[in-house]
Scaffold this motif. Structure first.
Motif, PDB file in Angstrom:
ATOM      1  N   ALA A 286       0.842  -1.195   0.000  1.00 49.77           N
ATOM      2  CA  ALA A 286       0.000   0.000   0.000  1.00 49.77           C
ATOM      3  C   ALA A 286       0.879   1.247   0.000  1.00 49.77           C
TER       4      ALA A 286
ATOM      5  N   VAL B 178      -8.687   0.756  -8.303  1.00 48.83           N
ATOM      6  CA  VAL B 178      -7.352   1.154  -8.724  1.00 48.83           C
ATOM      7  C   VAL B 178      -6.999   0.382  -9.994  1.00 48.83           C
TER       8      VAL B 178
ATOM      9  N   ALA C  93       0.656   3.479  -3.368  1.00 50.87           N
ATOM     10  CA  ALA C  93      -0.481   4.404  -3.217  1.00 50.87           C
ATOM     11  C   ALA C  93      -0.259   5.728  -3.935  1.00 50.87           C
ATOM     12  N   LYS C  94       0.983   6.172  -3.964  1.00 51.54           N
ATOM     13  CA  LYS C  94       1.238   7.519  -4.492  1.00 51.54           C
ATOM     14  C   LYS C  94       1.262   7.584  -6.014  1.00 51.54           C
ATOM     15  N   GLU C  95       1.115   6.466  -6.678  1.00 48.81           N
ATOM     16  CA  GLU C  95       1.202   6.520  -8.141  1.00 48.81           C
ATOM     17  C   GLU C  95       0.110   5.678  -8.815  1.00 48.81           C
ATOM     18  N   CYS C  96      -1.102   5.723  -8.228  1.00 49.62           N
ATOM     19  CA  CYS C  96      -2.198   4.903  -8.748  1.00 49.62           C
ATOM     20  C   CYS C  96      -3.205   5.710  -9.559  1.00 49.62           C
ATOM     21  N   ALA C  97      -3.598   5.172 -10.708  1.00 47.96           N
ATOM     22  CA  ALA C  97      -4.741   5.737 -11.437  1.00 47.96           C
ATOM     23  C   ALA C  97      -6.007   5.146 -10.811  1.00 47.96           C
ATOM     24  N   VAL C  98      -6.970   6.011 -10.482  1.00 49.01           N
ATOM     25  CA  VAL C  98      -8.145   5.570  -9.731  1.00 49.01           C
ATOM     26  C   VAL C  98      -9.427   5.808 -10.523  1.00 49.01           C
TER      27      VAL C  98
ATOM     28  N   TRP D 145       1.609   5.827 -11.992  1.00 49.61           N
ATOM     29  CA  TRP D 145       1.574   7.229 -12.379  1.00 49.61           C
ATOM     30  C   TRP D 145       2.907   7.918 -12.089  1.00 49.61           C
TER      31      TRP D 145
ATOM     32  N   VAL E  66      -0.343   0.098 -14.728  1.00 51.10           N
ATOM     33  CA  VAL E  66      -0.234   1.559 -14.719  1.00 51.10           C
ATOM     34  C   VAL E  66       0.383   2.043 -13.420  1.00 51.10           C
TER      35      VAL E  66
ATOM     36  N   LEU F   2      -6.836   3.317   2.907  1.00 49.28           N
ATOM     37  CA  LEU F   2      -6.456   4.168   1.779  1.00 49.28           C
ATOM     38  C   LEU F   2      -7.675   4.936   1.287  1.00 49.28           C
TER      39      LEU F   2
ATOM     40  N   VAL G 272     -11.291   7.340 -15.028  1.00 48.48           N
ATOM     41  CA  VAL G 272     -10.218   7.653 -14.072  1.00 48.48           C
ATOM     42  C   VAL G 272     -10.249   9.150 -13.813  1.00 48.48           C
ATOM     43  N   THR G 273     -10.408   9.520 -12.558  1.00 49.34           N
ATOM     44  CA  THR G 273     -10.480  10.948 -12.214  1.00 49.34           C
ATOM     45  C   THR G 273      -9.308  11.398 -11.351  1.00 49.34           C
ATOM     46  N   HIS G 274      -8.597  10.453 -10.714  1.00 50.66           N
ATOM     47  CA  HIS G 274      -7.512  10.802  -9.788  1.00 50.66           C
ATOM     48  C   HIS G 274      -6.289   9.935 -10.040  1.00 50.66           C
ATOM     49  N   TYR G 275      -5.117  10.444  -9.621  1.00 51.84           N
ATOM     50  CA  TYR G 275      -3.888   9.694  -9.895  1.00 51.84           C
ATOM     51  C   TYR G 275      -3.088   9.371  -8.633  1.00 51.84           C
ATOM     52  N   ARG G 276      -3.755   9.465  -7.491  1.00 51.15           N
ATOM     53  CA  ARG G 276      -3.001   9.189  -6.255  1.00 51.15           C
ATOM     54  C   ARG G 276      -3.960   8.811  -5.146  1.00 51.15           C
ATOM     55  N   LEU G 277      -3.466   7.946  -4.241  1.00 53.09           N
ATOM     56  CA  LEU G 277      -4.201   7.624  -3.020  1.00 53.09           C
ATOM     57  C   LEU G 277      -3.447   8.220  -1.859  1.00 53.09           C
TER      58      LEU G 277
END
Lengths: 514, 514
Positions: free
Chosen positions: A82, A118, A86-91, A154, A152, B105, B92-97
């Motif tokens: 995690a 994710v 976590a800091k480089e995930c497309a969501v 980010w 992916v 998270l 996809v709207t966001h690129y970080r958790l």
């Protein structure tokens, strides 16, 4: 075409981009950090896939496919993972668009997912969530599964093939009844990667564990293959992780062992990606463009019939077609992946032969054959090998009869000599630093230097290190050099850390890295 | 295993799910609408990929790879496509958790993308956006590119293989200098799909255009292959679209033609997906489980040595190994995709042969060989073909010498007879409705019936139709039957629409569909 490739000595990063573009390998897309893999690049990836897939199946693995999307809560289950991703995930947060006036599309706020998804950065979590259903007894083990997929991450700074937001890869995920079996698997697979790197890519690699500081998030330890690029930097080209019982515990995957006791399963994961194409380019290519080892070449041989007019051209073209047929009809064998030789007949008669030759040189075709009217008179042709451009690699007056045999030998020879050349190059740039001063000289910082470094001045540097994370991080900050691995085949004698003077179990390899 | 498969006559949809699960083809995942493709299912997909890929390359196509993510504004550019796909897009709207307390998270609200990205439901928009850079002159055309990829369509009701939120497919995207060339390409590729369906999948198909109401969003027209499943329903198994200049205009892709004028490029796209695996299952399988045609079978032959004890087993096992070697060593040929025959030796000696046979029957292995102590005495073995379970498909006393040849012949025969059986089945269920009453009898609605329909009562129904969208929609509402296509090889004479009495150019095919 006819665009100039920046020489390596002038600007190595620009040379790399020039080769990628002019050899038709990839393009940047307008989607941030995502690349378009062009036909010549994708054809190399297909050859890599075939070769790797065969090696995986020979070692008992099967392929499967798991979902692209991972519920956010799965990722949270394994703490290190995690944190690591976590800091480089497309969501994905919504599942529908709606049309606004003027045809503009907008995210439909009413179509919000209850739990965000994710886009997989790696699949341990979704796969171990699935394995819970598949594993009950020791009879269900080992599970030896591989997946070919896109992932992916980010990344903020991207570079074609080497670091892209989306990339293609394979990820193996195995489950075992014992720690010993799982560790053997992790070692087996890093050796498979070594075999692939050396025998297919003609790229020599160091093999060994990463340090604690450089291991994969969620792994007990990480084994890797590390290659030297022509500029002396290291490229991590593949990793194989022993995951212990971390994921089995996070996803509660237990099985009944032979003694009828419940136990957590043992895990490995391992992967290589389209990054390998970047490694291939920076191992072999030159100022004329791409050089591809024959085992991975989309086209093995290009034949250029010559002639100033149709009368001169006809016999040359007919000889070209006969030779192409002879090459394509050779028995399929392992060297060519049990596929026929890929032969292309060039017909750009209206261009100079120099221009035609350069076209295929930049794209990395291993062997070029020229058949001109004067060759035909002698029943001969000219062979040119891509790995030795210019006169040195040219054989004149090669009899057309038997040329197919000779070309086949030549291709095998090119494969071998590319590996040997790369190995000599790396070995000549591998040194030992016996003191901090020596180390400092080997990793000077451009910003602080009055003189520019030559493009290929960097080296792989063996040095003693005290084994601590602190020292490793200090070196990284001070010299921008990291510990690449503790090579299985490197020197193993103990000594004193050149940075702190504390005891060192063995020398490790430092380098600047991609 | 040993779980019972629901008979088709009892509950056809449940039979389908039972086969998918028990043959180890796929599992539902906890990610809404996404499936896990299990090893036996993925191995069939790999064989399909190999076969299709070879056919694509033989027709001059190359592979490439385009980004997974499509900026929302691209999708909006082609109006019909935007309308067709907006309602089922993962966004996809966001690129970080970021980590909340307790390790949970959450989506990081500060990492919102300026422009949302759609996970590709199909790639026309991103690819034509790229083609704008690649196409300047008629010399750059045709572009004949295919992509193997995953796509996502947020379907509300999903069904393993047949309709899933994420699925695997290939999508061809070609650009041409003239309308004629593009139309030829669209027709060529639907014929490639027909060839693959009939020669590899042993699944006969109708080939022809869809109606206006059923065509692909953004296409000028859509050609398709349509197969009949065992329950008489239709499955759209592949489509090939002539896109005219719609995407060239939406993305401003022009080229200089030979007359030195600017012109928009002409386009096609065409695709088949993992849906084919659903079609394969519902074309050939039976109440014992999966039946796979040999050209797509992950394992061609399973050999079961028998014997009550080690002494009896040893000679059986040795004979099994010799036979396996003889099979694997046969020359590679097109029928087996230039790969060696895949042979498995079963060693579940502690189970009854009936149990062992059922294991491989449910998984669809085309040929089973049994070698028992009594067979060995006679230098013989028993061959059982999967497509004819029970006594009918068993050959006793087959001499071990020459068994490899005989098995090879048997595999080719199974391939052929599966196709013939499926074709007879379909032809026997293809009828003509000459009046509305006849049509009504052929498409009764269960809800309104006192009697349940037999599981395989539905048919392909040729009928005259007036060519209007209104009539087509009325029929769909009234009978849940759609026009599957206007088959190229079907009857072409004009007549009167059975629904409205208006003139009809030719009969079309109606069916209920998956």
């Amino acid at each position: 075409m006819a665009e100039v490739i920046t020489p390596r000595a002038q600007d190595y990063p620009q040379w790399y981009l020039d080769v990628v573009k002019q050899a038709g390998l990839a393009d940047n897309s307008d989607v941030r950090g995502c690349m378009v893999i062009k036909p010549n690049g994708y054809a190399i990836w297909e050859k890599m896939q075939r070769g790797l897939d065969r090696l995986f199946k020979e070692t008992g693995h099967v392929n499967a496919y798991f979902p692209l999307f991972i519920p956010l809560s799965y990722l949270a289950r394994e703490e290190e993972m995690a944190e690591g991703f976590a800091k480089e995930c497309a969501v994905v947060t919504h599942y529908r668009l709606k049309a606004e006036k003027g045809g503009r599309l907008e995210v439909d706020p009413e179509a919000r997912l209850e739990e965000p998804l994710v886009v997989r950065p790696t699949s341990e979590t979704i796969i171990w969530h699935t394995y819970k259903k598949w594993i009950q007894s020791y009879r269900d083990l080992p599970l030896l599964i591989n997946q070919w997929a896109n992932v992916v991450r980010w990344e903020m700074r991207t570079r074609l093939f080497l670091r892209t937001a989306e990339f293609l890869w394979q990820e193996g995920h195995t489950a075992h009844a014992t720690q010993k079996e799982a560790e053997e698997e992790a070692h087996r697979m890093v050796r498979v990667y070594q075999k692939f790197a050396e025998e297919y890519m003609a790229m020599p690699v160091l093999v060994g564990p990463k340090t604690e500081g450089q291991k994969f998030p969620g792994a007990v330890y990480t084994l890797c293959i590390e290659a030297m690029m022509q500029d002396g930097k290291a490229l991590q080209a593949g990793t194989s992780h022993f995951l212990g019982q971390n994921f089995a515990k996070a996803f509660d995957v237990t099985f009944t062992n032979e003694q009828n006791q419940q136990e957590y399963a043992w895990a490995t994961s391992w992967g290589v990606s389209t990054r390998l194409i970047g490694g291939l380019i920076m191992t072999h290519s030159d100022d004329q463009g791409l050089v591809v080892p024959p085992r991975l070449a989309p086209i093995h041989v290009v034949i250029c019939p010559l002639g100033r007019n149709e009368e001169e051209r006809r016999p040359c073209r007919e000889a070209a077609e006969r030779l192409a047929r002879a090459l394509r009809d050779r028995p399929r064998d392992e060297f060519y992946g049990y596929e026929p030789l890929a032969v292309h007949i060039d017909t750009m008669y209206d261009k100079q032969i120099g221009y035609r030759a350069a076209e295929y040189e930049v794209r990395g075709v291993p062997v070029r054959v020229e058949i001109g009217p004067k060759d035909i008179e002698k029943g001969a042709c000219v062979l040119a090998r891509r790995d030795r451009p210019g006169k040195e690699g040219k054989q004149m007056g090669v009899p057309l009869e038997g040329a197919a045999d000779q070309i086949d030998h030549l291709l095998r020879d090119i494969q071998k000599s590319l590996y040997e050349r790369a190995k000599q190059y790396r070995d000549a740039r591998t040194v030992t630093a016996r003191s901090l001063d020596e180390f400092r000289d080997l990793f000077p910082l451009r910003s602080g230097d009055s003189e520019e470094l030559p493009w290929n001045a960097l080296k792989f540097v063996y040095a003693h290190w005290d084994g601590t994370r602190e020292t490793e991080e200090w070196v990284q900050k001070e010299f921008k050099a990291t510990i690449r691995c503790l090579p299985f085949d490197g020197p193993q004698e103990p000594g004193r850390c050149i940075f702190t003077g504390k005891p060192s179990a063995r020398p490790v390899v430092f380098a600047r890295a991609y």
